[in-house]
Design a protein around this motif. Structure first.
Motif, PDB file in Angstrom:
ATOM      1  N   ASP A 141      -9.787  13.124 -10.388  1.00 31.51           N
ATOM      2  CA  ASP A 141     -10.649  11.550  -9.895  1.00 31.51           C
ATOM      3  C   ASP A 141     -10.464  10.802 -10.861  1.00 31.51           C
ATOM      4  O   ASP A 141     -11.122   9.724 -11.004  1.00 31.51           O
ATOM      5  N   HIS A 187     -10.812  12.680  -5.456  1.00 33.06           N
ATOM      6  CA  HIS A 187     -10.491  11.153  -4.754  1.00 33.06           C
ATOM      7  C   HIS A 187      -9.261  10.814  -5.237  1.00 33.06           C
ATOM      8  O   HIS A 187      -8.819   9.881  -4.500  1.00 33.06           O
ATOM      9  N   HIS A 193     -16.073  16.428 -11.617  1.00 37.41           N
ATOM     10  CA  HIS A 193     -16.228  16.197 -10.548  1.00 37.41           C
ATOM     11  C   HIS A 193     -18.390  16.550 -10.398  1.00 37.41           C
ATOM     12  O   HIS A 193     -18.903  14.995  -9.448  1.00 37.41           O
ATOM     13  N   ASP A 226     -12.427  11.800 -14.377  1.00 37.16           N
ATOM     14  CA  ASP A 226     -13.360  11.215 -13.730  1.00 37.16           C
ATOM     15  C   ASP A 226     -13.721  10.101 -13.744  1.00 37.16           C
ATOM     16  O   ASP A 226     -14.677   8.849 -13.708  1.00 37.16           O
ATOM     17  N   HIS A 286     -20.274  14.208 -11.441  1.00 40.03           N
ATOM     18  CA  HIS A 286     -20.308  12.910 -13.148  1.00 40.03           C
ATOM     19  C   HIS A 286     -21.484  12.849 -14.147  1.00 40.03           C
ATOM     20  O   HIS A 286     -21.165  12.565 -14.949  1.00 40.03           O
ATOM     21  N   HIS A 343     -12.169   7.434 -12.229  1.00 37.30           N
ATOM     22  CA  HIS A 343     -11.961   6.446 -10.797  1.00 37.30           C
ATOM     23  C   HIS A 343     -12.112   5.033 -10.849  1.00 37.30           C
ATOM     24  O   HIS A 343     -12.635   4.263 -10.834  1.00 37.30           O
TER      25      HIS A 343
HETATM   26 FE   LIG Z   1     -15.947  12.104  -9.266  1.00 36.10          FE
END
Ligand SMILES: [Fe+2]
Ligand SMILES: [Fe+2]
Length: 315
Positions: free
Chosen positions: A72, A105, A241, A10, A243, A12
């Motif tokens: 992600d 994402h 997923h 993650d 966080h 991102h």
């Molecule tokens: Fe995420």
């Protein structure tokens, strides 16, 4: 020699809201934009590049045997986000020991899936030891997922593809029936007997307290996955997923450990990643987190959940 596996998730990489092309917004991305611009999500991930570059430097020093990314990497599956992620993580694209699956994402809208943006940017991470002919014929359309990789002498990783574009407000995961059947098939294969079995996916099986995640956020078929993993002696489940970082050691009622390092980037967590050490079937977990003053990742000895998380079979 223990096997050492690094796990991050993650990151991102998220485009600045003012730079998102107008024509890219005729989709679920409109909702994403509201999240980014009005609800502060962009601020939460604005430093993704700084953390990712520090992570790469730390991994170059730590030299784990394998590296796992549970997705992600982007915010809205924009081509510019994939490009930024690729640039910052370039040394990990050249490495041969990285395995990476997408997060929700990274498949945020149908067009991103149709254009195979994740595969174009990070397809090299979807490594598997198996060829289509290794899959039962009726389930061959699912190849390459689940990815199956032998890691070292006695550990096997199985990585699932549990994300797909969803409607507004739905960020749940789901493992397609074919993959659940393939997971059973491979886990039950005699060649895996006696090996330490590690499962990776993006969406978790439960929340930090062991309870079910929300229907619109959790893994829709978490119960089925839990049962397959328990029945076939999975030792460890890795995911992202959610966080906020958490670790659940193996215990009565759940014979495998669960480890989620939390978002590497989100300001709501500790900017951490994990190193799993597997030795003789036992699994120990170490955490490393970002030191703001020094701009590097450092050992985090007192992190909750560190130490022995899976005692090995028969103990
Ligand atoms: Fe995420
Ligand atoms: Fe996610």
């Amino acid at each position: 020699m223990p096997l050492r596996i690094a796990h991050f998730t993650d990151i991102h990489f998220t485009e600045r809201p003012t730079r998102i092309p107008f024509r890219k917004l005729f989709s679920k991305r409109v909702l994403g934009l509201v999240n980014l611009a009005l609800l502060g999500r962009y601020r939460s991930f604005a430093d993704a590049r700084r953390f990712a570059e520090a992570l790469v430097r730390d991994l170059e020093e730590a030299r784990p045997d394998h590296i796992i990314s549970t997705g992600d990497l982007t915010g809205l599956s924009l081509p510019s986000e994939f490009e930024s992620a690729r640039a910052a993580l370039a040394p990990l694209l050249a490495a041969e020991n990285v395995i990476g699956i997408p997060g929700n994402h990274d498949v945020y809208v149908r067009s991103a899936v149709k254009d195979r943006l994740y595969e174009g940017a990070f397809g090299i991470w979807t490594r598997t030891d198996l060829v289509p002919a290794d899959f039962p014929e009726a389930l061959r359309a699912s190849w390459p997922y689940p990815l199956v990789r032998d890691l070292g002498e006695s550990t096997t990783l199985i990585a699932l593809m549990d994300v797909r574009p969803t409607i507004l407000h739905d960020s749940s995961g789901f493992v397609p029936e074919a993959q659940v059947r393939l997971l059973e098939h491979f886990l039950g294969d005699g060649r895996l007997a006696g090996r330490t079995k590690v499962l990776a996916l993006h969406t978790g099986l439960c929340r930090a307290d062991g309870s079910c995640d929300r229907r619109l956020h959790g893994l829709r078929n978490a119960r089925a996955l839990h049962d397959v993993a328990a029945r076939h002696g999975v030792a460890l489940v890795l995911h992202g997923h959610i966080h906020r970082r958490f670790v659940i050691p193996a215990c009565e009622g759940r014979p495998f450990a669960i480890a989620n390092p939390g978002s590497l980037t989100s300001r709501h967590d500790q900017h951490a990643y994990h190193i799993l050490e597997i030795d003789g079937g036992r699994i120990r977990l170490e955490a490393r987190r970002f030191d703001e003053d020094r701009g590097v990742f450092v050992a985090w000895p007192g992190a909750p959940g560190t130490g022995l998380i899976y005692p090995g079979k028969g103990t």
